[in-house]
Scaffold this motif. Structure first.
Motif, PDB file in Angstrom:
ATOM      1  N   VAL A 137       0.946  -1.169   0.001  1.00 36.24           N
ATOM      2  CA  VAL A 137       0.209   0.112   0.040  1.00 36.24           C
ATOM      3  C   VAL A 137       0.894   1.189  -0.125  1.00 36.24           C
ATOM      4  N   SER A 138       1.799   1.298   0.868  1.00 39.69           N
ATOM      5  CA  SER A 138       2.803   2.561   0.812  1.00 39.69           C
ATOM      6  C   SER A 138       3.522   2.782  -0.413  1.00 39.69           C
ATOM      7  N   PHE A 139       3.877   1.553  -1.022  1.00 41.27           N
ATOM      8  CA  PHE A 139       4.638   1.846  -2.402  1.00 41.27           C
ATOM      9  C   PHE A 139       3.703   2.338  -3.493  1.00 41.27           C
ATOM     10  N   VAL A 140       2.420   1.840  -3.543  1.00 43.50           N
ATOM     11  CA  VAL A 140       1.474   2.377  -4.520  1.00 43.50           C
ATOM     12  C   VAL A 140       1.168   3.916  -4.192  1.00 43.50           C
ATOM     13  N   ALA A 141       1.051   4.275  -2.892  1.00 43.02           N
ATOM     14  CA  ALA A 141       0.547   5.400  -2.585  1.00 43.02           C
ATOM     15  C   ALA A 141       1.813   6.360  -2.616  1.00 43.02           C
ATOM     16  N   HIS A 142       2.980   6.104  -2.523  1.00 42.02           N
ATOM     17  CA  HIS A 142       4.150   7.033  -2.627  1.00 42.02           C
ATOM     18  C   HIS A 142       4.432   7.160  -4.257  1.00 42.02           C
ATOM     19  N   LYS A 143       4.032   6.102  -5.001  1.00 43.79           N
ATOM     20  CA  LYS A 143       4.354   6.141  -6.369  1.00 43.79           C
ATOM     21  C   LYS A 143       3.429   7.055  -7.301  1.00 43.79           C
ATOM     22  N   LEU A 144       2.023   7.086  -6.571  1.00 38.91           N
ATOM     23  CA  LEU A 144       1.146   7.857  -7.287  1.00 38.91           C
ATOM     24  C   LEU A 144       0.979   9.231  -6.497  1.00 38.91           C
ATOM     25  N   GLY A 145       1.600   9.492  -5.446  1.00 37.61           N
ATOM     26  CA  GLY A 145       1.379  10.825  -4.691  1.00 37.61           C
ATOM     27  C   GLY A 145       0.311  10.997  -3.985  1.00 37.61           C
ATOM     28  N   ILE A 146      -0.221   9.685  -3.301  1.00 35.27           N
ATOM     29  CA  ILE A 146      -1.443  10.176  -2.759  1.00 35.27           C
ATOM     30  C   ILE A 146      -1.086  10.296  -1.299  1.00 35.27           C
ATOM     31  N   ASN A 147      -1.686  11.412  -0.670  1.00 33.45           N
ATOM     32  CA  ASN A 147      -1.633  11.920   0.622  1.00 33.45           C
ATOM     33  C   ASN A 147      -1.491  10.829   1.898  1.00 33.45           C
ATOM     34  N   ASN A 148      -2.778   9.813   1.832  1.00 33.38           N
ATOM     35  CA  ASN A 148      -2.778   9.176   3.174  1.00 33.38           C
ATOM     36  C   ASN A 148      -2.940   7.703   2.628  1.00 33.38           C
ATOM     37  N   SER A 149      -2.654   6.818   3.544  1.00 33.87           N
ATOM     38  CA  SER A 149      -2.910   5.360   3.101  1.00 33.87           C
ATOM     39  C   SER A 149      -3.015   4.850   4.536  1.00 33.87           C
ATOM     40  N   TYR A 150      -4.030   3.487   4.436  1.00 32.90           N
ATOM     41  CA  TYR A 150      -4.339   2.913   5.264  1.00 32.90           C
ATOM     42  C   TYR A 150      -4.466   1.485   5.047  1.00 32.90           C
ATOM     43  N   ALA A 151      -3.666   0.609   5.654  1.00 34.23           N
ATOM     44  CA  ALA A 151      -3.313  -0.652   4.856  1.00 34.23           C
ATOM     45  C   ALA A 151      -3.650  -1.702   6.192  1.00 34.23           C
ATOM     46  N   GLN A 152      -3.744  -2.971   5.520  1.00 33.95           N
ATOM     47  CA  GLN A 152      -4.294  -4.339   6.388  1.00 33.95           C
ATOM     48  C   GLN A 152      -5.526  -3.741   7.030  1.00 33.95           C
ATOM     49  N   CYS A 153      -6.566  -3.160   6.293  1.00 33.71           N
ATOM     50  CA  CYS A 153      -7.990  -3.017   6.881  1.00 33.71           C
ATOM     51  C   CYS A 153      -8.715  -4.010   6.903  1.00 33.71           C
ATOM     52  N   THR A 154      -9.622  -4.381   7.749  1.00 25.95           N
ATOM     53  CA  THR A 154     -10.696  -5.284   7.667  1.00 25.95           C
ATOM     54  C   THR A 154     -11.845  -4.402   7.193  1.00 25.95           C
ATOM     55  N   PRO A 155     -12.957  -5.007   6.704  1.00 31.01           N
ATOM     56  CA  PRO A 155     -14.103  -4.265   6.226  1.00 31.01           C
ATOM     57  C   PRO A 155     -14.589  -3.255   7.330  1.00 31.01           C
ATOM     58  N   SER A 156     -14.775  -3.679   8.450  1.00 28.76           N
ATOM     59  CA  SER A 156     -14.902  -2.776   9.715  1.00 28.76           C
ATOM     60  C   SER A 156     -14.280  -1.835   9.863  1.00 28.76           C
ATOM     61  N   GLN A 157     -12.914  -2.065   9.925  1.00 32.51           N
ATOM     62  CA  GLN A 157     -11.900  -0.858  10.021  1.00 32.51           C
ATOM     63  C   GLN A 157     -12.092  -0.013   8.693  1.00 32.51           C
ATOM     64  N   LYS A 158     -12.377  -0.387   7.582  1.00 34.35           N
ATOM     65  CA  LYS A 158     -12.719   0.383   6.569  1.00 34.35           C
ATOM     66  C   LYS A 158     -13.760   1.452   6.775  1.00 34.35           C
ATOM     67  N   LEU A 159     -14.785   0.873   7.502  1.00 35.89           N
ATOM     68  CA  LEU A 159     -15.980   1.749   7.529  1.00 35.89           C
ATOM     69  C   LEU A 159     -15.796   2.530   8.790  1.00 35.89           C
ATOM     70  N   THR A 160     -15.094   2.356   9.688  1.00 37.79           N
ATOM     71  CA  THR A 160     -14.773   3.133  10.710  1.00 37.79           C
ATOM     72  C   THR A 160     -13.864   4.455  10.455  1.00 37.79           C
ATOM     73  N   THR A 161     -12.892   3.922   9.306  1.00 40.01           N
ATOM     74  CA  THR A 161     -12.218   5.005   8.765  1.00 40.01           C
ATOM     75  C   THR A 161     -13.112   6.097   8.281  1.00 40.01           C
ATOM     76  N   ILE A 162     -14.115   5.657   7.274  1.00 35.72           N
ATOM     77  CA  ILE A 162     -14.651   6.462   6.557  1.00 35.72           C
ATOM     78  C   ILE A 162     -15.849   7.402   7.563  1.00 35.72           C
ATOM     79  N   LYS A 163     -16.172   6.626   8.463  1.00 37.44           N
ATOM     80  CA  LYS A 163     -17.047   7.614   9.394  1.00 37.44           C
ATOM     81  C   LYS A 163     -16.260   8.574  10.223  1.00 37.44           C
ATOM     82  N   THR A 164     -15.106   8.170  10.417  1.00 45.90           N
ATOM     83  CA  THR A 164     -14.186   9.031  11.459  1.00 45.90           C
ATOM     84  C   THR A 164     -14.106  10.431  10.452  1.00 45.90           C
TER      85      THR A 164
END
Length: 802
Positions: free
Chosen positions: A659-686
């Motif tokens: 995830v960090s490799f892709v984010a760095h190569k594309l210049g994406i500001n933030n990255s969240y790796a190894q997230c379960t679906p519930s963790q993804k949902l929590t991130t969006i809601k936050t």
């Protein structure tokens, strides 16, 4: 004083009642009897709409109703037959859904009227009317109300409706166009004749005409104007009548009042030499209005054809294999598992899977991409696409009713049920504006009347005409229809129209990595096995587990072409976004992320296998690990450069390293790796709790929860069915540059709607004082109002251009 109806006659039309008490209606707390079901239906409608006082004050019997109404309803009853519904009724859970062609829709108020009237009917769950396409999407509970009753309800409020079929819908449109042209042609011819007579009088072309000649010219003008009023103008009266019966006000009420008032006033004063009759203004008013309506209808139809014409790509017939021989059959009769032969140059008749042969397919009518796609055995093909090269046999996987092209059109119609806030505001404003116009007209007439103004009546008519809110009613729907048509042409499908409005408020764009930013075409770069002698066996078990998944990782194992028939997996379970588990020969195998297999419980291996994409365990003991690679899509970097005004993030279940490799190569500001679906949902809601408006892009089953939770969600490319169901926007092609088009179109649509609203409101604000001050004649007011509506529609159609 009300008339008296003789005992034994129909209380509604006054004709002899030969049916006795067969058709009763309770009016003003008394039961009265009608002569036929038609009179009963009309009387019931009058009562239901609170207009019973009509029977107290009428001076003549009403016109006889449709005596064949029973016959009409019996004809409609055929649409309740399951065999017939199989073609055009869709099951939507417990409810049913149908798309109807509705004749007689003339403006946004008609759509509002139909929606409000059907919404009152028990059993109707949702109604969405597309005014431009003259179609309605209705969802209902068949246990509470039948389809024939829905069609009958529409008929009682003045709208003929039938199940939508592309060819019949087009024929219906052409018939309406011919009717408009006839009315328009008559109005144009008569306007020229009446104008010549009026010019002769205004400019004294025949010398000093005496009173007798003036009256003669007036009578000739009346004769020429009458068919314009009664025939050409009938479209406005019918619309006004429907609105009145439904106890609401639409723009055609003020138009009808203006036409009929001017006409009646002209008849009253026709023999007065010094009086103004304004017959030429009536003709010009009707003529200009019909031109405006005709051009509006043509333009909106053109916009809708971009989507609707997709159905015309479906061939009528197909070649089906029957007992080893080819037989020509109707495409709509093909059933699931039928085998169909498609030769080079032919159109694929229905969605299916290639069972034999390979082909080059043109899918541009679906995806907007004109580059052909190579299809091999096992690949999915779609009805309406073109087989450019090769001969293939396909197994039908979906009946024509549920084919991709039909799903697209249904979703387009459903999208319009979710109107943006600005559209709801415009609808409400245009309805209230009609009442405001009538109030200003009354005020104007009263003022000039008490000022002894000789033209008080004509000034009031000018106010009525000039301020008709036609342009306001068209401001939003015309822009939305054109925007959705343009996106559809580019292979972008909106499931709800208000998503366009919300896209303009987005602050953050969150990407899933696999299949969204990357190709999703994994290959196994490296593998580790606890016991090399078990390598083939473990690969076979891992493949047997993965092929049960829809995740793109499964394709990497499928490429190995390992025979898994001997691997009988029991107690199979899928943890979305984490991994897969199953039992084989009494042993429990797990294949998934480090968190899923609890790699942290094995410290020595945790370091060695830290960056492994998936890990295989047997009875919780690590037996294999696999490192997979996936290439970034070629167009992603260019797309991200266009999105600099947004905060971008990656939300992925993949390892931190990938995830960090892709984010760095594309210049994406933030990255969240190894997230379960519930963790993804929590991130969006936050993020949302922090006041951010989030656009989420994903394609897998594990993305469905966050797609549903995001402010706007977009399913990319070959997304899973679950992801498509949760998303608000679907890209039918796999190219991410479509995201730029969606965001740009959202901004353009908002600007067009604002421009339309400013113009429509500004025009009325500007013209109102001019009309009230007496500077506008009725024909000048009619011309200005018509031009205003045409400007709004033309401005919206600019969205169709690149």
């Amino acid at each position: 004083m009300a008339i008296n109806i003789s005992k034994g006659d129909c209380f509604h039309c006054g004709l002899p009642n030969l049916e006795g008490d067969k058709y009763p209606v309770t009016i003003l707390n008394n039961k009265h009897y009608m002569c036929c079901p038609g009179c009963q239906a009309v009387a019931s409608t009058i009562v239901d709409n609170g207009l019973e006082s009509y029977y107290e004050f009428r001076t003549e019997p009403a016109a006889k109703g449709d005596s064949a109404l029973d016959n009409t309803m019996s004809k409609l009853a055929v649409y309740d037959e399951p065999e017939l519904q199989e073609e055009f009724v869709f099951d939507s859970g417990k409810d049913k859904q149908i798309q109807l062609t509705v004749e007689g829709i003339t403006c946004a108020a008609c759509g509002w009227l139909i929606e409000k009237q059907l919404a009152k009917v028990s059993g109707v769950k949702q109604v969405a009317v597309n005014v431009g396409a003259r179609r309605a999407m209705v969802t209902w509970n068949d246990d509470e109300i039948h389809l024939s009753q829905l069609l009958g309800k529409l008929k009682t409020i003045g709208y003929e409706s039938l199940p939508f079929q592309a060819d019949k819908h087009e024929a219906s449109f052409q018939n309406e166009q011919k009717s408009y042209l006839k009315k328009l042609g008559l109005a144009g011819i008569m306007t020229m004749q009446v104008m010549m007579l009026a010019m002769a009088q205004y400019f004294d072309l025949f010398g000093d005409m005496d009173a007798e000649t003036t009256r003669y010219f007036n009578w000739v003008s009346l004769v020429l104007t009458t068919p314009v009023v009664l025939y050409s103008g009938s479209v406005f009266y019918l619309s006004a009548l429907k609105s009145t019966l439904a106890k609401t006000i639409n723009m055609d009420i003020s138009i009808s009042i203006a036409i009929l008032s001017t006409y009646i006033a002209g008849i009253i004063t026709i023999n007065q030499v010094d009086a103004e009759v304004y017959f030429e203004s009536i003709c010009m008013f009707v003529f200009f209005l019909l031109i405006s309506r005709y051009l509006e209808q043509r333009t909106r139809h053109k916009a809708n054809q971009i989507s609707s014409n997709m159905l015309k790509h479906i061939p009528v017939t197909a070649f089906k294999w029957v007992d080893g021989e080819l037989k020509s059959v109707l495409a709509k009769q093909l059933q699931v598992n039928d085998l169909v032969l498609v030769k080079a140059g032919e159109i694929i008749p229905v969605d299916g899977e290639i069972t034999e042969g390979q082909a080059t397919i043109d899918e541009s009518m679906l995806t907007g991409e004109f580059e052909s796609v190579e299809k091999q055995q096992g690949a999915q093909v779609y009805g309406g696409t073109i087989n450019q090269l090769g001969v293939i046999t396909i197994r039908v996987t979906t009946s024509l009713k549920y084919a991709m092209v039909n799903q697209i059109l249904r979703l387009q119609e459903t999208a319009l049920a979710n109107k943006p806030k600005v559209a709801l505001m415009a609808d409400k404003l245009s309805r209230h504006f009609g009442a405001i116009v009538l109030a200003f007209t009354a005020i104007t007439y009263t003022f000039w009347y008490f000022q002894d103004g000789p033209n008080a009546f004509w000034i009031a008519i000018s106010v009525l005409v000039a301020t008709c809110p036609c342009a306001l009613g068209l401001a939003t729907p015309s822009a939305l229809t054109c925007a959705m048509a343009k996106l559809n042409k580019g292979g972008i499908l909106l499931k709800r129209a208000d998503a366009l409005e919300q896209l303009t408020e987005i602050t953050d764009i969150v990407f899933d990595k696999t299949g969204t930013l990357t190709r999703g075409e994994f290959s196994i770069e490296r593998a580790w096995f606890a016991d090399d002698q078990q390598r083939d066996k473990l690969l076979s078990i891992a493949t047997a587990l993965e092929i049960r998944s829809e995740h793109p990782i499964a394709k990497a194992f499928a490429k190995l072409n390992i025979n898994t028939k001997d691997e009988q997996i029991d107690d199979f379970s899928l943890s979305i976004g984490n991994g897969i588990a199953g039992k084989l020969n009494g042993h429990v195998y797990k294949l998934g992320s480090a968190n899923f297999v609890n790699l942290t419980g094995c410290p020595p291996l945790a370091n060695e296998l830290d960056n492994a994409t998936v890990i295989l365990t047997k009875n919780d003991a690590v037996v294999a690990a696999f490192w997979l690679v996936d290439q970034i899509k070629s167009d992603v970097a260019a797309v991200l450069k266009k999105l600099k005004r947004y905060d971008t993030s990656i939300l992925s279940g993949d390892s931190e390293k990938n995830v960090s490799f892709v984010a760095h190569k594309l210049g994406i500001n933030n990255s969240y790796a190894q997230c379960t679906p519930s963790q993804k949902l929590t991130t969006i809601k936050t993020m949302q709790q922090q006041g951010k408006k989030v656009l989420m892009l994903g394609d897998g089953i594990n993305d469905a929860p966050v797609l549903a939770a995001a402010d706007v969600s977009l399913a990319v490319g070959n997304a899973s069915d679950l992801a498509k169901n949760a998303a608000d926007v679907i890209l039918l092609n796999a190219r991410l540059d479509s995201l730029s088009l969606v965001l740009a179109m959202a901004d353009r649509t908002r600007r067009k709607i604002k421009q339309n609203m400013v113009w429509a409101i500004g025009y009325n604000v500007l013209v109102l004082p001019l009309a009230m001050a007496g500077f506008l004649t009725p024909w000048m007011a009619a011309l200005g109002m018509s031009i205003s509506s045409i400007i709004v529609v033309i401005n919206s159609t600019r969205l169709l251009k690149d």
